[in-house]
Design an enzyme around this catalytic site. Structure first.
Site, mmCIF file in Angstrom:
data_model
loop_
_atom_site.group_PDB
_atom_site.id
_atom_site.type_symbol
_atom_site.label_atom_id
_atom_site.label_comp_id
_atom_site.label_asym_id
_atom_site.label_seq_id
_atom_site.Cartn_x
_atom_site.Cartn_y
_atom_site.Cartn_z
ATOM 1 C CG ASN A 9 -1.774 1.201 1.349
ATOM 2 O OD1 ASN A 9 -1.850 2.004 0.408
ATOM 3 N ND2 ASN A 9 -2.428 1.361 2.489
ATOM 4 C CE LYS A 11 -0.089 3.182 4.831
ATOM 5 N NZ LYS A 11 0.070 3.280 6.281
ATOM 6 C CG HIS A 95 -5.719 2.039 5.438
ATOM 7 N ND1 HIS A 95 -5.211 2.939 6.359
ATOM 8 C CD2 HIS A 95 -4.736 1.136 5.212
ATOM 9 C CE1 HIS A 95 -3.969 2.588 6.655
ATOM 10 N NE2 HIS A 95 -3.660 1.499 5.977
ATOM 11 N N GLY A 173 3.103 2.312 10.689
ATOM 12 C CA GLY A 173 4.073 3.374 10.471
ATOM 13 C C GLY A 173 4.853 3.758 11.720
ATOM 14 C CB SER A 213 5.831 -1.918 11.655
ATOM 15 O OG SER A 213 5.458 -0.592 11.973
HETATM 16 P P1 13P Z 1 3.333 0.351 7.538
HETATM 17 O O1 13P Z 1 3.756 -0.943 6.904
HETATM 18 O O2 13P Z 1 4.070 1.545 6.996
HETATM 19 O O3 13P Z 1 3.296 0.275 9.019
HETATM 20 O O4 13P Z 1 1.804 0.609 7.065
HETATM 21 C C1 13P Z 1 0.887 -0.396 7.259
HETATM 22 C C2 13P Z 1 -0.349 -0.035 6.519
HETATM 23 O O5 13P Z 1 -1.092 0.825 6.950
HETATM 24 C C3 13P Z 1 -0.628 -0.726 5.252
HETATM 25 O O6 13P Z 1 -1.909 -0.464 4.811
#
Ligand code: 13P
Length: 252
Positions: A9, A11, A95, A173, A213
């Site tokens: 993802n 984002k 999400h 994150g 993460s």
């Molecule tokens: P991270 O892998 O950056 O923690 O993000 C997880 C996430 O929200 C995937 O949709």
């Protein structure tokens, strides 16, 4: 045995040249295996060109959100009809960032899940608890109710084909991963909830991902758990090399 599904993802990251470069770097290298699926969840702007670039390859392209209506006066929105029309295969729904910043609710997630199936898109439905909920011992009830609400009214076949992504919000994150055992416990609970609303047979078929993460150094342990069938990955999916390592972990 359930296949593993690894979804990156992105984002709100990457300009178009970076998106194109990433896909060029991974398409020829994603393993040709029935055991694992590789999905890239990209910003709307790039979906069309990435679908073209990945045609006939093992990489599938997903949207990160959509509206539940087919069309209409919804300025700035993108519909399931549009996504299907350009060849997108999956869509991430609910999400936690959309729930937190864009007023997504269990009700809209349910409408969007129905809309996805009505248009031949596979939904990746995200659920997860906040740190406060975890500390108050509300994880199972909260996540269970998010799953039940998201699946409400779906046919057995649609439930079977839904991908659930369990993403504890405190692990997104932050560098904090849920321990594999804790993550598995919640994923197993999600499977019990699915069993309750459908049947054991269906619950055993549903792909449940963990997210929060995930990185090459912890993915093996997570995927070795009984009820974790893949990963939804943010930060570690932005580099081609790391994304490929995550996908390869799916066939170990
Ligand atoms: P991270 O892998 O950056 O923690 O993000 C997880 C996430 O929200 C995937 O949709």
């Amino acid at each position: 045995m359930r296949k593993k599904v690894i979804a990156g993802n992105w984002k709100m990251n990457k300009v178009s040249s970076e998106a194109a470069q990433f896909v060029d770097d991974v398409v020829g290298k994603v393993p040709d295996s029935d055991q694992v699926e590789a999905i890239v969840c990209a910003p709307f702007l790039y979906l069309s060109s990435l679908v073209e670039k990945t045609k006939g390859t093992k990489v599938q392209i997903a949207a990160q959100n959509m509206h539940f209506e087919d069309n209409g006066a919804y300025t700035g929105e993108v519909s399931p009809v549009m996504l299907k029309d350009i060849g997108v295969s999956h869509v991430v729904l609910g999400h936690s960032e959309r729930r937190e910043y864009f007023a997504e609710t269990d009700e809209t997630v349910n409408k969007k899940t129905h809309a996805a199936f009505n248009h031949g898109l596979t939904p990746i439905v995200c659920v997860g608890e906040t740190l406060e909920q975890r500390e108050a011992n509300e994880t199972m009830s909260h996540v269970g109710s998010q799953v039940e609400e998201a699946l409400r009214g779906l046919s057995d076949e649609q439930v079977t084909n839904t991908i659930i992504a369990y993403e504890p919000i405190w692990a997104i994150g932050t560098g904090k991963t849920a321990s594999s055992e804790d993550a598995n416990e919640v994923c197993a609970h999600i499977r019990q909830v699915i069993k309750k609303v459908t049947s054991e047979d269906i619950a055993e078929k549903v792909v449940i991902q963990y997210g929060g993460s995930v990185k090459p150094s912890n993915v093996d342990e997570l995927l070795a758990q009984s009820d974790i069938d893949g990963a939804l990955v943010g930060g570690a999916s932005l580099e081609a090399e790391s994304f490929l390592q995550l996908v390869e972990a799916g066939i170990k």
